[in-house]
Design a protein around this motif. Structure first.
Motif, PDB file in Angstrom:
ATOM      1  N   GLY A 199       0.814  -1.208   0.000  1.00  0.00           N
ATOM      2  CA  GLY A 199       0.000   0.000   0.000  1.00  0.00           C
ATOM      3  C   GLY A 199       0.844   1.253   0.000  1.00  0.00           C
ATOM      4  N   VAL A 200       0.198   2.349  -0.339  1.00  0.00           N
ATOM      5  CA  VAL A 200       0.827   3.670  -0.321  1.00  0.00           C
ATOM      6  C   VAL A 200      -0.014   4.605   0.537  1.00  0.00           C
ATOM      7  N   VAL A 201       0.625   5.656   1.030  1.00  0.00           N
ATOM      8  CA  VAL A 201      -0.069   6.639   1.860  1.00  0.00           C
ATOM      9  C   VAL A 201      -1.134   7.349   1.019  1.00  0.00           C
ATOM     10  N   PRO A 202      -2.177   7.880   1.667  1.00  0.00           N
ATOM     11  CA  PRO A 202      -3.283   8.491   0.911  1.00  0.00           C
ATOM     12  C   PRO A 202      -2.849   9.539  -0.107  1.00  0.00           C
ATOM     13  N   GLU A 203      -1.887  10.373   0.245  1.00  0.00           N
ATOM     14  CA  GLU A 203      -1.496  11.443  -0.681  1.00  0.00           C
ATOM     15  C   GLU A 203      -0.738  10.927  -1.904  1.00  0.00           C
ATOM     16  N   ALA A 204      -0.313   9.664  -1.913  1.00  0.00           N
ATOM     17  CA  ALA A 204       0.380   9.082  -3.067  1.00  0.00           C
ATOM     18  C   ALA A 204      -0.559   8.313  -3.992  1.00  0.00           C
ATOM     19  N   ILE A 205      -1.796   8.103  -3.575  1.00  0.00           N
ATOM     20  CA  ILE A 205      -2.757   7.357  -4.390  1.00  0.00           C
ATOM     21  C   ILE A 205      -3.059   8.140  -5.671  1.00  0.00           C
ATOM     22  N   GLY A 206      -3.022   7.428  -6.797  1.00  0.00           N
ATOM     23  CA  GLY A 206      -3.344   8.036  -8.084  1.00  0.00           C
ATOM     24  C   GLY A 206      -2.188   8.777  -8.731  1.00  0.00           C
ATOM     25  N   ARG A 207      -0.971   8.648  -8.169  1.00  0.00           N
ATOM     26  CA  ARG A 207       0.172   9.387  -8.703  1.00  0.00           C
ATOM     27  C   ARG A 207       1.252   8.457  -9.280  1.00  0.00           C
ATOM     28  N   GLY A 208       0.919   7.172  -9.472  1.00  0.00           N
ATOM     29  CA  GLY A 208       1.875   6.244 -10.063  1.00  0.00           C
ATOM     30  C   GLY A 208       2.713   5.470  -9.059  1.00  0.00           C
ATOM     31  N   ALA A 209       2.622   5.825  -7.784  1.00  0.00           N
ATOM     32  CA  ALA A 209       3.431   5.144  -6.767  1.00  0.00           C
ATOM     33  C   ALA A 209       2.999   3.692  -6.597  1.00  0.00           C
ATOM     34  N   GLY A 210       1.706   3.438  -6.632  1.00  0.00           N
ATOM     35  CA  GLY A 210       1.208   2.065  -6.501  1.00  0.00           C
ATOM     36  C   GLY A 210       1.665   1.178  -7.649  1.00  0.00           C
ATOM     37  N   ARG A 211       1.638   1.703  -8.860  1.00  0.00           N
ATOM     38  CA  ARG A 211       2.096   0.927 -10.019  1.00  0.00           C
ATOM     39  C   ARG A 211       3.588   0.645  -9.904  1.00  0.00           C
ATOM     40  N   PHE A 212       4.368   1.656  -9.528  1.00  0.00           N
ATOM     41  CA  PHE A 212       5.805   1.450  -9.344  1.00  0.00           C
ATOM     42  C   PHE A 212       6.049   0.368  -8.297  1.00  0.00           C
ATOM     43  N   LEU A 213       5.333   0.450  -7.169  1.00  0.00           N
ATOM     44  CA  LEU A 213       5.516  -0.513  -6.086  1.00  0.00           C
ATOM     45  C   LEU A 213       5.115  -1.921  -6.534  1.00  0.00           C
ATOM     46  N   MET A 214       4.020  -2.040  -7.281  1.00  0.00           N
ATOM     47  CA  MET A 214       3.593  -3.362  -7.759  1.00  0.00           C
ATOM     48  C   MET A 214       4.597  -3.935  -8.750  1.00  0.00           C
ATOM     49  N   ASP A 215       5.097  -3.110  -9.643  1.00  0.00           N
ATOM     50  CA  ASP A 215       6.100  -3.607 -10.589  1.00  0.00           C
ATOM     51  C   ASP A 215       7.320  -4.142  -9.848  1.00  0.00           C
ATOM     52  N   GLN A 216       7.725  -3.444  -8.794  1.00  0.00           N
ATOM     53  CA  GLN A 216       8.855  -3.904  -7.981  1.00  0.00           C
ATOM     54  C   GLN A 216       8.500  -5.209  -7.262  1.00  0.00           C
ATOM     55  N   ALA A 217       7.291  -5.293  -6.732  1.00  0.00           N
ATOM     56  CA  ALA A 217       6.851  -6.499  -6.015  1.00  0.00           C
ATOM     57  C   ALA A 217       6.872  -7.714  -6.931  1.00  0.00           C
ATOM     58  N   ILE A 218       6.361  -7.549  -8.138  1.00  0.00           N
ATOM     59  CA  ILE A 218       6.334  -8.661  -9.095  1.00  0.00           C
ATOM     60  C   ILE A 218       7.758  -9.101  -9.438  1.00  0.00           C
ATOM     61  N   ALA A 219       8.640  -8.150  -9.695  1.00  0.00           N
ATOM     62  CA  ALA A 219      10.026  -8.489 -10.036  1.00  0.00           C
ATOM     63  C   ALA A 219      10.715  -9.194  -8.867  1.00  0.00           C
ATOM     64  N   LEU A 220      10.528  -8.700  -7.650  1.00  0.00           N
ATOM     65  CA  LEU A 220      11.170  -9.307  -6.479  1.00  0.00           C
ATOM     66  C   LEU A 220      10.617 -10.707  -6.202  1.00  0.00           C
TER      67      LEU A 220
END
Length: 192
Positions: A109-130
């Motif tokens: 998850g990301v903090v509320p102010e980061a929602i909708g700014r691409g942070a979740g997609r970046f984090l998921m891409d990293q999660a999948i790779a790891l």
């Protein structure tokens, strides 16, 4: 019918059994980075957990006894990361490899102010790779009716497929004092 003070939550379990094709990375994410935390401090971990999940009724790690949480977070088969935007912690990723051949996306998850700014997609891409950098056959996650309204669609776009449903019943953490009474305002507070 549930007794007042209780919450029912519909859980959707999702999985991927092969690594999806990588997605192109927008250059606007250059300030984002992932940092592994080998020995998470419980207070700092819970503070970030609360910042991210309070609006979505995340409480499991808030009610968990310290020693049990410490054992999980320091297990060599559990990887804890924070997402950083410059110097600020804005996200949490926890990968659990304790089951042979599997990885659970335990927390994401990301903090509320980061929602909708691409942070979740970046984090998921990293999660999948790891996750898929390990010798796994299955990467799985569960989401629930208390999560962000777009969570289920986001997981599906990321390559996860639903495979099961469950219903969980809990004491309302806003009434037990684990979350403020104002947390998750989209979920009615029904007092006993």
């Amino acid at each position: 019918m549930l007794s007042p003070g209780k919450l029912a939550n519909l859980v959707t379990c999702l999985e991927m059994t092969e690594r999806p094709a990588p997605k192109p990375q927008p250059s606007t994410r250059s300030a984002l980075s992932l940092q592994r935390i080998a020995q998470p401090d419980l207070h700092s971990y819970r503070a970030l957990f609360r910042r991210i999940g309070q609006d979505w009724m995340w409480f499991s790690r808030l009610v968990m006894p310290d020693e049990r949480l410490r054992r999980i977070l320091t297990d060599p088969k559990v990887e804890v990361y924070t997402l950083r935007d410059g110097g600020a912690e804005i996200g949490l990723l926890e990968l659990d490899f304790r089951e042979e051949g599997q990885c659970e996306l335990a927390f994401f998850g990301v903090v509320p102010e980061a929602i909708g700014r691409g942070a979740g997609r970046f984090l998921m891409d990293q999660a999948i790779a790891l996750a898929w950098a390990h010798p796994i056959r299955r990467f799985w996650v569960h989401t629930c009716s208390f999560d962000h309204p777009s969570a289920l669609a986001f997981y599906r776009r990321s390559g996860f497929r639903p495979y099961a449903y469950a219903v969980e019943v809990h004491d309302d953490p806003r009434l037990t004092g684990h979350l403020p009474r104002t947390a998750a305002p989209h979920i009615p507070l029904i007092e006993p």
